[in-house]
Structure formats: C-alpha cells, structure tokens
Design a protein around this motif. Structure first.
Motif, PDB file in Angstrom:
ATOM      1  N   ASN A 104      -7.661  17.222  -4.955  1.00 57.01           N
ATOM      2  CA  ASN A 104      -8.702  16.588  -5.759  1.00 57.01           C
ATOM      3  C   ASN A 104      -8.175  15.459  -6.633  1.00 57.01           C
ATOM      4  N   ASN A 105      -6.924  15.554  -7.042  1.00 54.18           N
ATOM      5  CA  ASN A 105      -6.341  14.541  -7.926  1.00 54.18           C
ATOM      6  C   ASN A 105      -5.420  13.574  -7.186  1.00 54.18           C
ATOM      7  N   THR A 106      -5.506  13.580  -5.860  1.00 51.63           N
ATOM      8  CA  THR A 106      -4.653  12.733  -5.024  1.00 51.63           C
ATOM      9  C   THR A 106      -5.499  11.721  -4.273  1.00 51.63           C
ATOM     10  N   GLN A 107      -4.985  10.519  -4.132  1.00 52.42           N
ATOM     11  CA  GLN A 107      -5.699   9.534  -3.326  1.00 52.42           C
ATOM     12  C   GLN A 107      -5.658   9.951  -1.857  1.00 52.42           C
ATOM     13  N   GLN A 108      -6.812   9.820  -1.190  1.00 53.83           N
ATOM     14  CA  GLN A 108      -6.935  10.224   0.203  1.00 53.83           C
ATOM     15  C   GLN A 108      -7.429   9.045   1.043  1.00 53.83           C
ATOM     16  N   ALA A 109      -7.044   9.059   2.319  1.00 57.17           N
ATOM     17  CA  ALA A 109      -7.445   7.977   3.222  1.00 57.17           C
ATOM     18  C   ALA A 109      -7.841   8.555   4.573  1.00 57.17           C
ATOM     19  N   TYR A 110      -8.630   7.790   5.322  1.00 57.97           N
ATOM     20  CA  TYR A 110      -8.974   8.149   6.704  1.00 57.97           C
ATOM     21  C   TYR A 110      -8.957   6.879   7.540  1.00 57.97           C
ATOM     22  N   PHE A 117      -1.935   5.308  14.913  1.00 54.41           N
ATOM     23  CA  PHE A 117      -2.573   4.299  14.061  1.00 54.41           C
ATOM     24  C   PHE A 117      -2.420   4.703  12.594  1.00 54.41           C
ATOM     25  N   ALA A 118      -2.539   5.998  12.318  1.00 52.90           N
ATOM     26  CA  ALA A 118      -2.330   6.491  10.948  1.00 52.90           C
ATOM     27  C   ALA A 118      -0.894   6.252  10.506  1.00 52.90           C
ATOM     28  N   PHE A 119       0.041   6.407  11.435  1.00 48.66           N
ATOM     29  CA  PHE A 119       1.458   6.156  11.153  1.00 48.66           C
ATOM     30  C   PHE A 119       1.663   4.686  10.807  1.00 48.66           C
ATOM     31  N   TRP A 120       0.988   3.801  11.531  1.00 50.33           N
ATOM     32  CA  TRP A 120       1.019   2.356  11.229  1.00 50.33           C
ATOM     33  C   TRP A 120       0.449   2.095   9.833  1.00 50.33           C
ATOM     34  N   LEU A 121      -0.691   2.700   9.553  1.00 59.96           N
ATOM     35  CA  LEU A 121      -1.352   2.518   8.257  1.00 59.96           C
ATOM     36  C   LEU A 121      -0.459   2.977   7.112  1.00 59.96           C
ATOM     37  N   ALA A 122       0.101   4.178   7.228  1.00 54.09           N
ATOM     38  CA  ALA A 122       0.937   4.736   6.165  1.00 54.09           C
ATOM     39  C   ALA A 122       2.206   3.915   5.953  1.00 54.09           C
ATOM     40  N   SER A 123       2.796   3.438   7.046  1.00 54.92           N
ATOM     41  CA  SER A 123       4.007   2.615   6.933  1.00 54.92           C
ATOM     42  C   SER A 123       3.724   1.328   6.176  1.00 54.92           C
ATOM     43  N   LYS A 124       2.589   0.700   6.486  1.00 55.56           N
ATOM     44  CA  LYS A 124       2.213  -0.540   5.797  1.00 55.56           C
ATOM     45  C   LYS A 124       1.924  -0.284   4.321  1.00 55.56           C
ATOM     46  N   VAL A 125       1.271   0.826   4.027  1.00 54.10           N
ATOM     47  CA  VAL A 125       0.962   1.163   2.634  1.00 54.10           C
ATOM     48  C   VAL A 125       2.242   1.295   1.819  1.00 54.10           C
ATOM     49  N   LEU A 126       3.241   1.986   2.366  1.00 52.79           N
ATOM     50  CA  LEU A 126       4.495   2.194   1.645  1.00 52.79           C
ATOM     51  C   LEU A 126       5.278   0.905   1.447  1.00 52.79           C
ATOM     52  N   LYS A 127       5.162  -0.023   2.384  1.00 51.19           N
ATOM     53  CA  LYS A 127       5.876  -1.287   2.236  1.00 51.19           C
ATOM     54  C   LYS A 127       5.141  -2.259   1.316  1.00 51.19           C
ATOM     55  N   ILE A 128       3.825  -2.374   1.518  1.00 47.40           N
ATOM     56  CA  ILE A 128       3.037  -3.343   0.746  1.00 47.40           C
ATOM     57  C   ILE A 128       2.638  -2.786  -0.613  1.00 47.40           C
ATOM     58  N   GLN A 129       2.622  -1.431  -0.715  1.00 43.08           N
ATOM     59  CA  GLN A 129       2.215  -0.753  -1.948  1.00 43.08           C
ATOM     60  C   GLN A 129       0.754  -1.029  -2.290  1.00 43.08           C
ATOM     61  N   SER A 130      -0.064  -0.987  -1.238  1.00 43.97           N
ATOM     62  CA  SER A 130      -1.498  -1.197  -1.422  1.00 43.97           C
ATOM     63  C   SER A 130      -2.249  -0.492  -0.297  1.00 43.97           C
ATOM     64  N   LEU A 131      -3.372   0.157  -0.638  1.00 38.60           N
ATOM     65  CA  LEU A 131      -4.209   0.823   0.351  1.00 38.60           C
ATOM     66  C   LEU A 131      -5.521   0.052   0.494  1.00 38.60           C
ATOM     67  N   PRO A 132      -5.846  -0.422   1.703  1.00 40.56           N
ATOM     68  CA  PRO A 132      -7.101  -1.162   1.896  1.00 40.56           C
ATOM     69  C   PRO A 132      -8.317  -0.343   1.478  1.00 40.56           C
ATOM     70  N   GLU A 133      -9.269  -0.999   0.883  1.00 39.63           N
ATOM     71  CA  GLU A 133     -10.474  -0.336   0.380  1.00 39.63           C
ATOM     72  C   GLU A 133     -11.202   0.410   1.498  1.00 39.63           C
ATOM     73  N   VAL A 134     -11.213  -0.161   2.697  1.00 41.75           N
ATOM     74  CA  VAL A 134     -11.971   0.413   3.810  1.00 41.75           C
ATOM     75  C   VAL A 134     -11.402   1.748   4.279  1.00 41.75           C
ATOM     76  N   LYS A 178     -10.114   4.092   2.152  1.00 44.87           N
ATOM     77  CA  LYS A 178     -10.136   5.073   1.066  1.00 44.87           C
ATOM     78  C   LYS A 178     -11.194   6.147   1.311  1.00 44.87           C
ATOM     79  N   LEU A 179     -10.758   7.403   1.175  1.00 46.73           N
ATOM     80  CA  LEU A 179     -11.654   8.536   1.343  1.00 46.73           C
ATOM     81  C   LEU A 179     -12.194   9.018   0.004  1.00 46.73           C
ATOM     82  N   ASN A 180     -11.477   8.719  -1.061  1.00 41.30           N
ATOM     83  CA  ASN A 180     -11.958   8.987  -2.410  1.00 41.30           C
ATOM     84  C   ASN A 180     -11.577   7.814  -3.305  1.00 41.30           C
TER      85      ASN A 180
END
Length: 353
Positions: free
Chosen positions: A283-289, A303-320, A322-324
């Motif tokens: 509940n207190n953690t950012q979630q993505a799908y 594809f999730a592996f690609w997404l997570a790798s980019k997030v860790l490098k860029i330090q940003s999660l695309p708005e689209v 976000k699950l919460n």
C-alpha cells in the motif's frame, strides 16, 4: 560469485520502444483484443532480400538483438540465450496448412525448418558469427525467466563475460482464433487505458521481442544489477504472498525496502486476483503495470524487464505505467512479479548499480 549487470536493453513492442531515447512519452492507446508490434524499418538492420525470407518473430529478434549489442558497444557476445512460448508460430501454421491443403504430398520443408523454437537464437548467432553457447527455453510464460536464470548462473560462475538474452513471441492468425474460441482472448475490443476496469475474462494478446546484454563486469553505462530470479510452476493465490515473503527473506529485504513493484495485470477478471492480493501488501509502495502497453504473450515479462531496467537508469517512471499514485525520490530496488492463468509464477529482483 560475481554480480550480474544489465549492460543494454532493446525492445520491439506495440509502442515505439525501438527508438533509443524513447521511454513511453507518446503512447498508442489501442482499442482491440489483439495488438501487433509497431515495426521498425527492418531494411535499416537486415538486407531486404534476407528479410523477405524471415518470419516476423525472427526479424523482431534479430533487430532487437542488434540494437542491444549496439547499446552495449559490442560486436559479438560469448553466448546467446532466448526464451519463447510459441516460437515462429506463423511458419508452423503455414506448414500444417500445407499438409492439409496438399493432402500430405509435395511439401516443401522451408516453413517447417523455420518454425522451430530455436530458429531466432540460431539466426542471431549466424548474424553475429557467435559459435558459443546457444540455448532456447520454451517454458510457457516462464520462458524468458528461464533464459535469465541460465545467463545469471553462467555469469556468476565466471563461465562467460557477456551474454545476449531475450524473449520473443509473434502472433499467428490460426493460434489467435483458437485462443479466442477458448476465451483466453477477450471477446470484445478493449481500450488499452481501460484494460484493468474491463471486468471480463481473457486478456488482450500481443507480441514482441525484448533483448538484453548481461555481463559480470560493471560499467558506467550499465542499467541495473540483476540480483535474483525465482520461478514456480503452480501456486494457489494464498501461497503467492507466502512465497513472496520467503523470496524477500532470501535476499535480506523487507516489504518497505522495495521501491517499485511491477505487476503483470492483464485485465482477466479470473486471474488478476493473484496480483491484487500481492498489491495489498504494498500500500505504501509505488506500483506499475505494463500489459496494457504491450499485450499479453508468453514472454511479455521481458517487456517488464525492459521497463524496470530503464526506470533504474533514468530514475523516472512513466505516468502511463503507474498503477497507484505513490511517489518516490530514488529507485534503488525493483521487484517484478508475473504469472499467466495461475501458472508459471516468477519473481525477479533488480537493483540500482
């Protein structure tokens, strides 16, 4: 044992992910129950004469592998490991159709030869002139994770230095019709942005190819560290949380240590409960799908592996994605969880370099 690092990423999907600097800024919002990839200009990577003889899955895999190698600054690797659920299913369909249409006579072997599951890995090795270890895993929706686990073991034991891994699956017309008949694909078209509120059975199917170069040498350009992978064939809904807690304990982590949880929700009302139950613990953690962006297929977790790798490098999660609406300043630890129709569960843990 040595640590394992993600040196490069490449993705061909239903979004424009083959563009290096693109990270889900502009989104294709589909309204369908089957979505195809956005094709790159294949002739920029493969001679047109050769491309004409290749199945779509082979072209996607070859191009994604070339992008990943270029991103890593390499011309070749020590090994190629691929995962696929259905292989080159279009050529399989062509061969079976030819058997029926020609009354089992006068058959040419081309479609049969190109329909085998290891065709993509073999073609990539031929392109790279890589004569090392070459293996393809066909473990349904754990196919990519199996390839990932194999590469991780070899790199940790210093058996290889650089390994190209990937997950690739293509759509076939006949196979798609069968999945619609057995209600694995949604009966109605669904808007991508409304996938999780569709409240119907089945998923929106897709296709894609996602490739990565893994290495046991840390470089300034690496995306993330691959910390752990764990797979299960079958788990009851109530067992997922129990196994998850054991997985965290094995990696000396607590729930609050996870900065981002990436879930494989696909809008199937019968099976999204696996994700929803786990989601409640965060509940207190950012979630993505992500399956509203790429569709459901056996190696969609790549594809999730690609997404997570980019997030860790860029330090940003695309708005689209976000699950919460939780926010975090720095992404250090990302956990991926995927399953398909209650089977082939996987936990993958990535950390910031």
């Amino acid at each position: 044992m040595k640590k394992v690092y993600i040196q490069s990423v490449a993705s061909i999907s239903a979004q424009k992910t083959f563009e290096k600097d693109y990270f889900l800024e502009e989104i294709e919002d589909y309204e369908a129950n089957v979505i195809n990839v956005i094709n790159p200009v294949y002739k920029d990577y493969i001679p047109p004469a050769a491309a004409r003889r290749m199945a779509k899955g082979i072209k996607m895999g070859v191009v994604a592998s070339k992008i990943a190698l270029h991103d890593a600054g390499l011309e070749s690797v020590d090994a190629v490991i691929t995962g696929t659920g259905m292989g080159c299913v279009r050529d399989s369909e062509k061969f079976v159709s030819a058997i029926i249409d020609n009354d089992e006579q006068y058959l040419t072997p081309t479609s049969f030869i190109q329909s085998t599951h290891n065709t993509v890995g073999g073609q990539i090795a031929l392109e790279l002139q890589c004569k090392g270890y070459n293996f393809t895993y066909v473990h349904a929706s754990n196919s990519f994770e199996s390839a990932l686990f194999d590469a991780k073991l070899q790199l940790e034991l210093n058996e290889e230095k650089n390994i190209l891994i990937g997950g690739v699956d293509e759509l076939g017309d006949h196979t798609t019709k069968i999945n619609k008949l057995i209600n694995h694909i949604k009966a109605e078209a669904v808007k991508s942005s409304e996938l999780l509120v569709s409240n119907t059975t089945g998923a929106v199917y897709g296709e894609g190819a996602n490739f990565f170069v893994l290495s046991n040498e840390k470089k300034d350009t690496c995306y993330a560290e691959l910390a752990s992978v764990k797979m299960f064939n079958t788990l009851a809904e109530e067992e997922v949380l129990q196994e998850f807690k054991l997985f965290l304990k094995e990696n000396n982590l607590k729930v609050e240590d996870i900065d981002l949880l990436v879930l494989g929700n696909n809008g199937d009302i019968e099976f999204d409960g696996y994700y929803n139950n786990l989601s409640k613990e965060f509940n207190n953690t950012q979630q993505a799908y992500y399956k509203h962006l790429c569709g459901e297929f056996h190696t969609a977790s790549s594809f999730a592996f690609w997404l997570a790798s980019k997030v860790l490098k860029i330090q940003s999660l695309p708005e689209v994605a976000k699950l919460n609406q939780k926010t975090i300043a720095t992404y250090k630890t990302v956990l991926l969880y995927n399953q398909y129709r209650g089977e082939n569960h996987s936990f993958t843990l990535l950390k910031k370099c």
